[in-house]
Design an enzyme around this catalytic site. Sequence first.
Site, PDB file in Angstrom:
ATOM      1  CG  ASP A 179      -7.934   8.936   5.421  1.00 21.27           C
ATOM      2  OD1 ASP A 179      -7.628   9.778   6.268  1.00 21.27           O
ATOM      3  OD2 ASP A 179      -7.156   8.576   4.517  1.00 21.27           O
TER       4      ASP A 179
ATOM      5  CE1 TYR B 141      -3.839   2.347   0.950  1.00 21.12           C
ATOM      6  CE2 TYR B 141      -2.270   3.290   2.492  1.00 21.12           C
ATOM      7  CZ  TYR B 141      -3.468   3.358   1.818  1.00 21.12           C
ATOM      8  OH  TYR B 141      -4.296   4.446   2.006  1.00 21.12           O
TER       9      TYR B 141
END
Lengths: 125, 125
Positions: A38, A14
């Site tokens: 997020d 990632y």
Amino acid sequence: MPTEDQMRAAMAEYINAFNRVDLEGILALYADDATVEDPVGTPIKLGAETLREFYTVALESGAQLALSAPIRTSRGNEAAMAFDISLTLESGPCVIRAIDVMTFNEAGQFTSMRAFWGPSDMVAA
Amino acid sequence: MPTEDQMRAAMAEYINAFNRVDLEGILALYADDATVEDPVGTPIKLGAETLREFYTVALESGAQLALSAPIRTSRGNEAAMAFDISLTLESGPCVIRAIDVMTFNEAGQFTSMRAFWGPSDMVAA
């Protein structure tokens, strides 16, 4: 359940995919029905199209990610990592200090991502 | 909702109380009905007496904690921190790399703690 090595590898990829501005690489790490929160405390993003839009904008920021410490796993299907997000705003260069927590499916894909960072975790660099 | 500063201060005090072997200081950071999942993926510990037993054993290990990076907060009532747990086992000195995620009540006390670390996060030091 994914192994610790599988979870750690997906978390590391990632970071790497983000840093090479590889949108498809990031999205391939997620399950189809994955959710993203997020930062933690804001509305949850759900589904492939929403995640594609989110990461398109995130990559356009030019941000680069760097681990602050080794990735941590668990005895379950979850893992966590502390990292710094370096980017340049109109006000100048800054760092966002974050911790991401991922949950995984049997195939080792992310089923959820929660990013811990608050306003005070964004500092001038 | 607790402020970022409140959450950060409570997390820092958790580290400090542990390092001065202050059982009451640690327990005072927790709400009465708090839960602990340490490590993530093992059964959840619930309630004041269970937490007292858990931290009594943890402190008897002689472990010392050190932040790996600054504490992260969020836009909600949660915060996270990466730290190293240094202790000496029969096999010699070792480090457990962990990330703790705490949720908070209105008073700024922990209502839950989840500790991310797996077998492979325990390494010889």
